[in-house]
Motif scaffolding. Structure first.
Motif, mmCIF file in Angstrom:
data_model
loop_
_atom_site.group_PDB
_atom_site.id
_atom_site.type_symbol
_atom_site.label_atom_id
_atom_site.label_comp_id
_atom_site.label_asym_id
_atom_site.label_seq_id
_atom_site.Cartn_x
_atom_site.Cartn_y
_atom_site.Cartn_z
ATOM 1 N N ALA A 16 -12.384 -21.225 7.109
ATOM 2 C CA ALA A 16 -13.099 -21.911 6.034
ATOM 3 C C ALA A 16 -12.299 -23.119 5.555
ATOM 4 O O ALA A 16 -11.068 -23.073 5.502
ATOM 5 N N VAL A 17 -12.988 -24.193 5.211
ATOM 6 C CA VAL A 17 -12.363 -25.334 4.543
ATOM 7 C C VAL A 17 -12.178 -24.911 3.089
ATOM 8 O O VAL A 17 -13.102 -24.386 2.465
ATOM 9 N N LEU A 18 -10.987 -25.128 2.550
ATOM 10 C CA LEU A 18 -10.677 -24.685 1.192
ATOM 11 C C LEU A 18 -10.601 -25.863 0.236
ATOM 12 O O LEU A 18 -10.155 -26.946 0.607
ATOM 13 N N ASP A 19 -11.022 -25.622 -1.013
ATOM 14 C CA ASP A 19 -10.858 -26.663 -2.027
ATOM 15 C C ASP A 19 -9.428 -26.614 -2.552
ATOM 16 O O ASP A 19 -8.612 -25.812 -2.084
ATOM 17 N N TYR A 20 -9.098 -27.469 -3.516
ATOM 18 C CA TYR A 20 -7.715 -27.560 -3.991
ATOM 19 C C TYR A 20 -7.253 -26.299 -4.720
ATOM 20 O O TYR A 20 -6.053 -26.086 -4.901
ATOM 21 N N LEU A 21 -8.189 -25.432 -5.104
ATOM 22 C CA LEU A 21 -7.827 -24.158 -5.728
ATOM 23 C C LEU A 21 -7.683 -23.039 -4.706
ATOM 24 O O LEU A 21 -7.353 -21.914 -5.062
ATOM 25 N N GLY A 22 -7.975 -23.344 -3.434
ATOM 26 C CA GLY A 22 -7.887 -22.331 -2.388
ATOM 27 C C GLY A 22 -9.173 -21.562 -2.163
ATOM 28 O O GLY A 22 -9.184 -20.559 -1.451
ATOM 29 N N LEU A 23 -10.269 -22.018 -2.772
ATOM 30 C CA LEU A 23 -11.570 -21.361 -2.597
ATOM 31 C C LEU A 23 -12.354 -22.032 -1.480
ATOM 32 O O LEU A 23 -12.263 -23.249 -1.295
ATOM 33 N N PRO A 24 -13.164 -21.273 -0.725
ATOM 34 C CA PRO A 24 -13.945 -21.866 0.365
ATOM 35 C C PRO A 24 -14.964 -22.883 -0.158
ATOM 36 O O PRO A 24 -15.602 -22.650 -1.185
ATOM 37 N N LEU A 25 -15.083 -24.008 0.566
ATOM 38 C CA LEU A 25 -16.127 -24.983 0.258
ATOM 39 C C LEU A 25 -17.470 -24.367 0.582
ATOM 40 O O LEU A 25 -17.613 -23.643 1.574
ATOM 41 N N LYS A 26 -18.465 -24.670 -0.246
ATOM 42 C CA LYS A 26 -19.815 -24.150 -0.043
ATOM 43 C C LYS A 26 -20.781 -25.304 0.147
ATOM 44 O O LYS A 26 -20.685 -26.337 -0.533
ATOM 45 N N ALA A 27 -21.707 -25.119 1.064
ATOM 46 C CA ALA A 27 -22.765 -26.106 1.280
ATOM 47 C C ALA A 27 -23.581 -26.242 -0.003
ATOM 48 O O ALA A 27 -23.778 -25.274 -0.732
ATOM 49 N N ARG A 28 -23.995 -27.463 -0.264
ATOM 50 C CA ARG A 28 -24.842 -27.806 -1.417
ATOM 51 C C ARG A 28 -24.138 -27.707 -2.766
ATOM 52 O O ARG A 28 -24.748 -27.908 -3.794
ATOM 53 N N TYR A 29 -22.840 -27.427 -2.792
ATOM 54 C CA TYR A 29 -22.066 -27.503 -4.027
ATOM 55 C C TYR A 29 -21.545 -28.929 -4.142
ATOM 56 O O TYR A 29 -21.374 -29.614 -3.145
ATOM 57 N N ASN A 30 -21.252 -29.368 -5.348
ATOM 58 C CA ASN A 30 -20.774 -30.739 -5.575
ATOM 59 C C ASN A 30 -19.245 -30.774 -5.611
ATOM 60 O O ASN A 30 -18.611 -29.944 -6.267
ATOM 61 N N TYR A 31 -18.686 -31.804 -4.913
ATOM 62 C CA TYR A 31 -17.237 -31.974 -4.829
ATOM 63 C C TYR A 31 -16.863 -33.437 -4.983
ATOM 64 O O TYR A 31 -17.638 -34.322 -4.644
ATOM 65 N N HIS A 32 -15.650 -33.676 -5.457
ATOM 66 C CA HIS A 32 -15.003 -34.974 -5.345
ATOM 67 C C HIS A 32 -14.039 -34.878 -4.168
ATOM 68 O O HIS A 32 -13.367 -33.860 -4.006
ATOM 69 N N ALA A 33 -13.967 -35.928 -3.356
ATOM 70 C CA ALA A 33 -13.002 -35.982 -2.256
ATOM 71 C C ALA A 33 -11.860 -36.893 -2.691
ATOM 72 O O ALA A 33 -12.045 -38.087 -2.893
ATOM 73 N N VAL A 34 -10.673 -36.318 -2.857
ATOM 74 C CA VAL A 34 -9.500 -37.036 -3.330
ATOM 75 C C VAL A 34 -8.611 -37.356 -2.128
ATOM 76 O O VAL A 34 -8.291 -36.476 -1.331
ATOM 77 N N VAL A 35 -8.227 -38.624 -2.003
ATOM 78 C CA VAL A 35 -7.428 -39.080 -0.862
ATOM 79 C C VAL A 35 -5.948 -38.850 -1.161
ATOM 80 O O VAL A 35 -5.453 -39.211 -2.224
ATOM 81 N N HIS A 36 -5.211 -38.275 -0.183
ATOM 82 C CA HIS A 36 -3.801 -37.917 -0.391
ATOM 83 C C HIS A 36 -2.814 -38.722 0.433
ATOM 84 O O HIS A 36 -1.626 -38.655 0.159
ATOM 85 N N THR A 37 -3.241 -39.463 1.410
ATOM 86 C CA THR A 37 -2.284 -40.165 2.270
ATOM 87 C C THR A 37 -1.973 -41.564 1.781
ATOM 88 O O THR A 37 -1.300 -42.321 2.464
ATOM 89 N N ILE A 38 -2.431 -41.919 0.619
ATOM 90 C CA ILE A 38 -2.177 -43.231 0.038
ATOM 91 C C ILE A 38 -0.936 -43.128 -0.846
ATOM 92 O O ILE A 38 -0.832 -42.210 -1.662
#
Length: 185
Positions: A16-38
């Motif tokens: 599973a792809v995990l969010d920043y809290l370690g919870l699985p991403l769910k289809a149709r849920y809303n997320y912000h994508a934060v860039v880390h390599t900058i």
């Protein structure tokens, strides 16, 4: 031997792809994508247009913007699974990505523009059923994730093309970037 097989299944293509809290991403849920390599952080994926003398210019490109504190420009994205009995987003699973509230008169679905230019940009005029709107989420080497375009068996990296104080998302072999996902409640 059984332990090794179990680890391979858990950490393999069913991971599973995990969010920043370690919870699985769910289809149709809303997320912000934060860039880390900058360097210095504070960048996120957005559809924000630019202001002109005539008002807001309608955006076409998917962008990376700087400005961690400017919540108004952080646009929510959703993942739409093409075929799955589960709503959990998994590494390397083919999916569509869309902005929840697209600006102007665009679908909000991401796609790679088919242009004669060598620069293939990610734009917001895709559809759920189009091949040029198929993406995957891959693990990056730094513990985060990265976007890829195309089928799971032949993914092409999504990178950044710098423009002023932001960057366009493009197909790229050289400049990929890492993201984490922050669930919007």
């Amino acid at each position: 031997m059984i332990f090794f097989l179990l680890v391979a299944i858990v950490a393999g293509e069913n991971e599973a792809v995990l969010d920043y809290l370690g919870l699985p991403l769910k289809a149709r849920y809303n997320y912000h994508a934060v860039v880390h390599t900058i360097p210095k952080g504070g960048a996120f994926i957005s559809q924000y247009g630019k202001l002109t003398r005539k008002g807001m210019k309608c955006p076409q490109n998917v962008l990376m913007l700087f400005g961690e504190d400017d919540i108004s420009k952080r646009n929510q994205i959703q993942f739409v699974l093409s075929s799955s009995s589960s709503d959990v987003v998994r590494v390397s699973t083919e999916l569509n990505i869309r902005f929840v509230h697209p600006l102007c008169n665009v679908s909000g679905y991401w796609r790679v523009a088919n242009s004669s230019s060598p620069l293939k940009e990610v734009v917001m005029t895709g559809s759920k059923s189009s091949n040029d709107s198929t993406f995957t989420i891959q693990k990056s080497g730094d513990g985060f994730y990265k976007f890829a375009f195309g089928s799971a068996d032949k993914p092409m990296s999504i990178g950044l093309q710098p423009i002023h104080v932001s960057a366009k998302l493009i197909l790229s072999k050289d400049i990929d970037f890492s993201v984490s996902f922050h669930h919007v409640f």
